[in-house]
Scaffold this motif. Structure first.
Motif, PDB file in Angstrom:
ATOM      1  N   GLU A 161       0.703  -1.280  -0.155  1.00  0.00           N
ATOM      2  CA  GLU A 161       0.113  -0.131   0.094  1.00  0.00           C
ATOM      3  C   GLU A 161       0.846   1.139   0.250  1.00  0.00           C
ATOM      4  O   GLU A 161       0.495   2.313  -0.611  1.00  0.00           O
ATOM      5  CB  GLU A 161      -0.888   0.063   1.130  1.00  0.00           C
ATOM      6  N   HIS A 162       1.951   1.306   0.555  1.00  0.00           N
ATOM      7  CA  HIS A 162       2.738   2.135   0.590  1.00  0.00           C
ATOM      8  C   HIS A 162       3.771   2.600  -0.541  1.00  0.00           C
ATOM      9  O   HIS A 162       4.756   3.524  -0.671  1.00  0.00           O
ATOM     10  CB  HIS A 162       3.598   2.319   1.835  1.00  0.00           C
ATOM     11  N   ASP A 163       3.908   1.714  -1.457  1.00  0.00           N
ATOM     12  CA  ASP A 163       4.441   1.720  -2.796  1.00  0.00           C
ATOM     13  C   ASP A 163       3.911   1.457  -3.881  1.00  0.00           C
ATOM     14  O   ASP A 163       3.758   0.360  -4.372  1.00  0.00           O
ATOM     15  CB  ASP A 163       5.703   0.625  -2.871  1.00  0.00           C
ATOM     16  N   SER A 176       3.231  -4.865   7.654  1.00  0.00           N
ATOM     17  CA  SER A 176       2.916  -3.380   6.980  1.00  0.00           C
ATOM     18  C   SER A 176       3.990  -2.815   6.344  1.00  0.00           C
ATOM     19  O   SER A 176       3.736  -1.697   5.668  1.00  0.00           O
ATOM     20  CB  SER A 176       2.214  -2.611   8.004  1.00  0.00           C
ATOM     21  N   ARG A 177       5.190  -3.370   6.546  1.00  0.00           N
ATOM     22  CA  ARG A 177       6.178  -2.535   6.002  1.00  0.00           C
ATOM     23  C   ARG A 177       6.615  -3.130   4.506  1.00  0.00           C
ATOM     24  O   ARG A 177       7.685  -2.459   4.206  1.00  0.00           O
ATOM     25  CB  ARG A 177       7.521  -2.550   6.969  1.00  0.00           C
ATOM     26  N   LYS A 186      -1.914  -3.945  10.982  1.00  0.00           N
ATOM     27  CA  LYS A 186      -1.335  -3.023  10.435  1.00  0.00           C
ATOM     28  C   LYS A 186      -0.864  -1.705  11.255  1.00  0.00           C
ATOM     29  O   LYS A 186       0.158  -0.997  10.662  1.00  0.00           O
ATOM     30  CB  LYS A 186      -2.418  -2.369   9.570  1.00  0.00           C
ATOM     31  N   ARG A 226      -8.573   4.133  -0.519  1.00  0.00           N
ATOM     32  CA  ARG A 226      -7.302   3.933   0.305  1.00  0.00           C
ATOM     33  C   ARG A 226      -7.550   4.795   1.623  1.00  0.00           C
ATOM     34  O   ARG A 226      -7.272   4.399   2.760  1.00  0.00           O
ATOM     35  CB  ARG A 226      -6.124   4.708  -0.329  1.00  0.00           C
TER      36      ARG A 226
END
Length: 624
Positions: free
Chosen positions: A151-153, A200-201, A251, A316
């Motif tokens: 999600e963060h990329d 989550s990372r 998360k 999101r």
């Protein structure tokens, strides 16, 4: 395509405002594939990818979601993948989607279902199949899958594209650029792990090694960091009630793994199904509650009190949700919930042509099997008919390790609309009714499972609802097995049977599955091979008296058509009343509207001929 979309939405809205009373619905309306299904919203909440139906086949389309402040026209974009099927799709970022496509391929004398991942622009361009390589034996991985969406990329995903070069069905993990399709290996598989879980990372930290074709031991591996060595978190029998089933990481806390297990879910002091497992303490520290989701569902249920509500997708920011609603008498509808505007807006109906028509309620019942086990079931009675001496269709589900759900079902409603009562027994082995109920069905194909179905029929007869001389049993997959087994084991109970893609030779099914990669798990709970002929319709064919209709898909990869072909030949040789329909290029699933129309037409004629219903007079007239 724009015109088709516009007419679809306009027509569904029109029908929604013109409710009709009970009437005989045209057969083709039940046979039609859903007109709107599986909408997935983009991360920014501005568009959806959705499955429509065009020329009788599912078609994925990307469509803009208009708002009060953004009415700029944007034509829907259809995605063409030729003869492939869409398995699923989702957004990698606001501009690109990942699509799983599927095909049935013949290899080494057997049909196989193979799936691949495609990255595609939302504009339907620059579609790329993610490249895969073979193992040292020359085989590709059967199903390419997404391991994590990162999600963060937004430019990358983690995917399982290739198996380990030396281990069978053991995927390695690649970091894939969704824009270019290029990838690099980030996790090699030396443990024979089959499923990966990412924190989550974006770090792969848990792997599950499932039993293959030897033994039932299942191992959960864990590592603290990307550089750390893998260690065993749990090694246990697959069917042990303490077996941890990892779901995902929390998360907010990378030290918490969300899990489930049979014993955790059985705790009388909690209704939770998911629990928080502390990886440092190596223990469960309490139930997991998705507070935000719970609040959204409460809001939706207050706004839509007369239907069940499911969250299908969200953006999101978790401010815009796509919601599916349904009941037993209402085909599914879809809404957009916008929390920014506190607005709930209708999007479309899954079956717009049926909106406003009157359908039959699906009632939960319970009866007692001959050994005292309580069997849940659903009973649907035709609208406007006296509730006694009705022709009855017994409709066991597939699996058998599955269940029927309360809700609108096009097959059940078709049968009720034609004047038949419909019984759906949730026989032992069915899931969702407690582990004891499920385990009671292990090794009981054709035995206690079939007795549960028989006892349900007798329960309906004893209450005067069903006419004992007008009962037919119908099913698909395992349900098709149960239908054929019903007329073989209790030949005087049923006047006819319909098996759709049914397992008909139990010994053959056991033998065919013996060399499958993950065969030990199902093999442990199906009947022993040495006794399989006693519960095999093919081997009990001499006992059958009632007319049988066999329907099979030519390219069914789950239950090969040879089951129905051989059964047909055997029944013909024994001079038993039998019909056979093979659907050209047909498969196990409901993916071809023309095939569905053939099936529904055959069911209407066959049932009207043998047990009579609202259409029996018409059917007999057509035969003359």
């Amino acid at each position: 395509m724009n015109l088709i979309w516009t007419l679809l939405i306009a027509f569904s809205l029109l029908l929604a405002s013109n409710a009709r009373g009970a009437e005989e619905v045209p057969l083709q309306r039940f046979a039609e594939l859903p007109r709107f299904k599986d909408p997935m919203i983009s991360p920014n909440g501005k568009r959806i990818a959705v499955t429509l139906t065009l020329d009788g086949r599912p078609l994925m389309v990307v469509q803009k979601l208009y708002t009060e402040t953004d009415r700029t026209k944007e034509d829907p974009v259809p995605f063409s993948i030729g003869e492939f099927f869409f398995s699923w799709y989702d957004w990698a970022n606001d501009e690109r989607l990942i699509v799983s496509i599927r095909s049935n391929v013949k290899s080494r004398g057997s049909l196989w279902s193979l799936s691949r991942l495609v990255t595609a622009s939302r504009k339907g361009k620059s579609m790329k199949v993610l490249p895969m390589t073979t193992n040292l034996r020359g085989y590709y991985r059967q199903h390419a899958t997404v391991v994590d969406w990162l999600e963060h990329d937004p430019d990358h995903i983690l995917a399982a594209l290739d198996n380990s070069p030396t281990l069978w069905a053991a995927p390695e993990v690649d970091l894939v650029n969704v824009n270019t399709g290029k990838s690099r290996r980030v996790v090699k598989n030396k443990k024979g792990i089959h499923n990966w879980i990412v924190d989550s990372r974006g770090v792969v930290r848990v792997g599950v090694k499932r039993p293959t074709n030897r033994g039932l031991r299942e191992t959960v591996y864990y590592r603290e960091t990307e550089e750390a060595q893998w260690e065993v978190l749990q090694r246990i029998d697959h069917y042990h009630h303490d077996r941890l089933m990892p779901i995902r990481f929390d998360k907010q806390d990378p030290n918490i793994l969300l899990v489930s297990s049979v014993n955790l879910a059985k705790d009388e002091n909690t209704v939770a199904k998911i629990f928080r497992y502390d990886l440092t303490a190596r223990e469960v520290v309490g139930p997991f509650v998705d507070t935000r989701r719970k609040k959204v569902l409460k809001l939706l249920k207050n706004a839509l009190p007369d239907v069940k509500v499911d969250i299908v997708s969200h953006d999101r920011a978790k401010k815009t949700y796509i919601v599916r609603t349904y009941s037993d008498v209402t085909p599914p509808d879809y809404y957009r919930l916008d929390l920014n505007r506190n607005a709930l807006e209708f999007l479309a109906s899954e079956r717009p042509e049926l909106v406003g028509m009157q359908f039959a309620p699906m009632t939960r019942i319970t009866y007692t099997a001959r050994d005292g086990l309580e069997i849940p079931a659903y009973l649907t009675l035709p609208v406007g008919r006296e509730e006694q001496n009705l022709p009855l269709v017994v409709y066991p589900h597939g699996g058998p390790w599955s269940r029927d759900e309360w809700g609108w079902d096009n097959y059940v409603q078709f049968l009720a609309n034609r004047g038949y009562a419909v019984l759906q027994p949730q026989f032992r082995g069915s899931t969702g009714f407690g582990i004891e109920h499920q385990e009671a069905g292990y090794g009981q194909w054709g035995h206690a499972i079939q007795d549960d179905i028989t006892d349900g029929v007798k329960w309906v007869i004893d209450r005067g609802v069903a006419d004992p001389d007008r009962i037919c049993i119908i099913g698909a997959s395992f349900g098709g097995y149960a239908a054929a087994m019903g007329v073989a084991k209790t030949p005087n109970l049923y006047r006819c049977a319909v098996s759709i893609n049914g397992v008909l030779n139990l010994k053959r099914m056991i033998d065919d599955g013996r060399d499958r990669v993950f065969s030990s798990v199902p093999r442990a709970i199906v009947n022993d091979r040495k006794d399989s002929e006693d519960a095999s319709p093919y081997h009990l064919a001499k006992r059958i008296k009632a007319p049988v209709l066999l329907i099979a898909g030519e390219k069914d990869t789950v239950v090969p058509a040879i089951h129905s072909r051989k059964m047909y030949k055997r029944l013909k040789k024994l001079k038993k009343p039998v019909e056979y329909i093979e659907l050209e290029d047909g498969e196990h699933w409901h993916t071809n509207e023309a095939h569905e129309l053939i099936v529904f037409t055959a069911l209407e004629r066959f049932l009207a001929t043998h047990i009579g219903g609202a259409s029996s007079v018409q059917a007999r007239a057509e035969q003359q």
